[in-house]
Design an enzyme around this catalytic site. Sequence first.
Site, PDB file in Angstrom:
ATOM      1  CG  PHE A 123      -1.840   1.227   1.210  1.00 23.56           C
ATOM      2  CD1 PHE A 123      -2.986   1.247   0.433  1.00 23.56           C
ATOM      3  CD2 PHE A 123      -1.527   2.360   1.951  1.00 23.56           C
ATOM      4  CE1 PHE A 123      -3.817   2.370   0.383  1.00 23.56           C
ATOM      5  CE2 PHE A 123      -2.348   3.487   1.917  1.00 23.56           C
ATOM      6  CZ  PHE A 123      -3.493   3.494   1.130  1.00 23.56           C
ATOM      7  CG  ASP A 210       5.616   3.584   1.906  1.00 23.80           C
ATOM      8  OD1 ASP A 210       5.634   4.190   2.996  1.00 23.80           O
ATOM      9  OD2 ASP A 210       4.588   3.488   1.206  1.00 23.80           O
ATOM     10  CE  LYS A 239      -0.796   5.623   7.982  1.00 24.35           C
ATOM     11  NZ  LYS A 239      -0.489   5.040   6.664  1.00 24.35           N
TER      12      LYS A 239
HETATM   13  C1  LIG Z   1      -0.780   5.284   5.260  1.00 26.99           C
HETATM   14  C2  LIG Z   1       0.228   4.887   4.258  1.00 26.99           C
HETATM   15  C3  LIG Z   1       0.451   5.634   3.091  1.00 26.99           C
HETATM   16  C4  LIG Z   1      -0.423   6.814   2.692  1.00 26.99           C
HETATM   17  O1  LIG Z   1      -0.311   7.865   3.582  1.00 26.99           O
HETATM   18  P1  LIG Z   1      -1.394   9.073   3.521  1.00 26.99           P
HETATM   19  O2  LIG Z   1      -0.867  10.050   4.522  1.00 26.99           O
HETATM   20  O3  LIG Z   1      -2.714   8.491   3.887  1.00 26.99           O
HETATM   21  O4  LIG Z   1      -1.379   9.585   2.140  1.00 26.99           O
HETATM   22  C5  LIG Z   1       1.473   5.248   2.251  1.00 26.99           C
HETATM   23  N1  LIG Z   1       2.249   4.179   2.528  1.00 26.99           N
HETATM   24  C6  LIG Z   1       2.065   3.431   3.636  1.00 26.99           C
HETATM   25  C7  LIG Z   1       2.973   2.288   3.908  1.00 26.99           C
HETATM   26  C8  LIG Z   1       1.032   3.758   4.534  1.00 26.99           C
HETATM   27  O5  LIG Z   1       0.839   2.993   5.612  1.00 26.99           O
END
Ligand SMILES: *Cc1c(COP(=O)(O)O)cnc(C)c1O
Length: 386
Positions: A123, A210, A239
Amino acid sequence: MPTYTRQSVAFKAGEGCWLIDEDGNRYLDALSGISVCNIGHANPHIGKEISQQASQLLHTSNLYRIPLQEKLASRLCTMSGLDTVFFCNSGAEANEAAIKICRKSANDRGMDDALIVVMRGSFHGRTMATLSATGNEKVQQGFAPLLQGFHHIPYNDLEALEALTTGSLNIIAVMLEPVQGEGGVVVPDKGYLQSVRKLCSEQDWLMVVDEVQTGMCRTGQWFACQHEQVVPDVMTIAKSLGNGVPIGACLANAEAGEVLSAGTHGSTFGGNPLSARAALAVIEYMSSNDIAKKATRLGERIRADFERNLGEVKEVRDIRNLGLMIGIQLDRDCADLVGLALDRKLLINVTAGNVIRLLPPLIMNDEELNLIVQTVSDLIKEYLKE
Ligand SMILES: *Cc1c(COP(=O)(O)O)cnc(C)c1O
């Protein structure tokens, strides 16, 4: 817009690991707003810093120097071993910057149609580029045409990646989460990230990690790739960087950090004085309170306690964690557990259909940990009985 199926409860205040609803009921938060409020709700240190900044200066734009942003960038570089930072406001945006670095870098090298290798079950966000990179058809459903330039392979499968070294694909980068969060708290085998690093270096591919969910001490290190002493070429965070104040960042080493030259990317709000001050306060609090060590210690305890409580339950397929990123996988879908837990004043999450995901604040005490373990274990047993 109805983009979320929301629980009807609304909270009016927070206090460490607890949230208080409009009627004054107290809920134990084992989700931290999806790993955002890692150092607790209404953390007094953060509150003081951002309220001071709010009455001094909120925003000037990136057309001027922002000393707080420079200080934050310098801290993040020291923490990560990387050299440069681009600031934005969310995880998806941080990944957009990373994807643009990869594409521009390919263009600079004269590569046409270069691909970014991404993982199934991953994701990376909800914008068009990041949902195209995401390895989950549910996220992509209905949004065709997707962005081209992504090649999906299985996660935690080194052979699948090695196979690409002899193929005919034009690869510029490999992008992955060090632990898949939304995908079900999938912790890769020991050595996997290090092998990916080695392969990327040999092949001259950019390694993009990520860390949006795994970063900022969640797994027991500043960044999860540090469990394997891996320094990627590009890293994204968001986050919990501002503990609730929106801020994201794309970090890069010196070479990858030169790719986006003046005029090729930007953000109006990115790294403004308020969000930079918030993130600096978070880092300060985490370092001076040994939060990473705490996450490791609590993570080991919570896993041992769950194993003791649920180890004999045959419908429980797996209990896994890295620090305080915890997944309990059942042999069946269990989304209903979220509402049942809420009835007992506990906030949890279920992802990938059958994985109970816990992301509690890293500052919880032993008593709060016990309450989470007891309530979740009881709930699972009762749910399976029915
Ligand atoms: C939550 C998340 C995102 C997206 O972050 P947003 O601030 O909602 O755009 C991207 N990568 C990972 C691994 C995430 O957990």
